[in-house]
Design an enzyme around this catalytic site. Structure first.
Site, short mmCIF file in Angstrom:
data_model
loop_
_atom_site.label_atom_id
_atom_site.label_comp_id
_atom_site.label_asym_id
_atom_site.label_seq_id
_atom_site.Cartn_x
_atom_site.Cartn_y
_atom_site.Cartn_z
N PRO A 117 0.78 -1.24 0.00
CA PRO A 117 0.00 0.00 0.00
C PRO A 117 0.82 1.29 0.00
O PRO A 117 0.84 2.05 0.97
CB PRO A 117 -0.83 -0.14 1.27
CG PRO A 117 0.01 -0.97 2.18
CD PRO A 117 0.73 -1.93 1.28
N CYS A 118 1.42 1.58 -1.12
CA CYS A 118 2.21 2.81 -1.26
C CYS A 118 1.34 4.06 -1.19
O CYS A 118 1.84 5.14 -0.89
CB CYS A 118 3.03 2.78 -2.55
SG CYS A 118 2.09 2.43 -4.03
N HIS A 119 0.04 3.91 -1.41
CA HIS A 119 -0.86 5.06 -1.32
C HIS A 119 -0.95 5.60 0.10
O HIS A 119 -1.40 6.72 0.30
CB HIS A 119 -2.25 4.71 -1.86
CG HIS A 119 -2.94 3.60 -1.13
ND1 HIS A 119 -2.68 2.27 -1.40
CD2 HIS A 119 -3.87 3.62 -0.14
CE1 HIS A 119 -3.43 1.52 -0.61
NE2 HIS A 119 -4.15 2.31 0.17
#
Length: 154
Positions: A117-119
């Site tokens: 989850p780079c967001h």
């Protein structure tokens, strides 16, 4: 390499598998479609995640992103950020070592967005960037889906 595409609220996305592990999630519809057990389970998990990220829980299947040792260290740290929460590039740099810029570069090269989850990594005063087709708007949408507080962005 087996690939399987699915429709998502962000548009079509394609999962790729190698040696029984997910190695990428790409924006767009893949040319080849192969329904392996892992890809079908990952597609079902993503469908559930898009319905309710809090309920879906962490991604339970093996991931094997291509990258440097440092990138993999950053990507591993991303997976520790809970659904609905964010951290900053600076805080992540303090945790894993490196600079906020090196974190931004590693995050931007994440080959398995959403699942890694780079967001959930944001700037101190803005959202930062996002590599999805919709850019920062996709990042904001994902964070809102998870119920995360958004920093003010210019």
């Amino acid at each position: 390499m087996p690939q399987l595409s699915l429709h998502s609220p962000l548009g079509p996305i394609t999962l790729s598998e190698e040696d029984g592990k997910i190695i990428s999630l790409d924006w767009g519809w893949g040319r080849d479609q192969t329904e392996t057990p892992l890809l079908c389970q990952a597609r079902e998990w993503l469908d559930n995640w898009f319905d309710d990220p809090q309920k879906a829980g962490p991604f339970p299947f093996p991931l094997d992103p291509y990258g440097t040792a440092y990138q993999k260290k950053v990507w591993s740290a991303l997976q520790e950020i809970p659904v609905g929460q964010t951290t900053t590039y600076g805080k992540l740099a303090q945790k894993v070592g490196g600079s906020p810029q090196s974190i931004g570069q590693a995050v931007g090269r994440n080959p398995i967005p959403i699942l890694i989850p780079c967001h959930r990594v944001v700037g101190t005063a803005n959202l930062g960037g996002y590599s999805g087709d919709g850019g920062v708007e996709d990042k904001a949408w994902l964070l809102q889906l998870e119920g995360a507080a958004l920093p003010h962005h210019a």
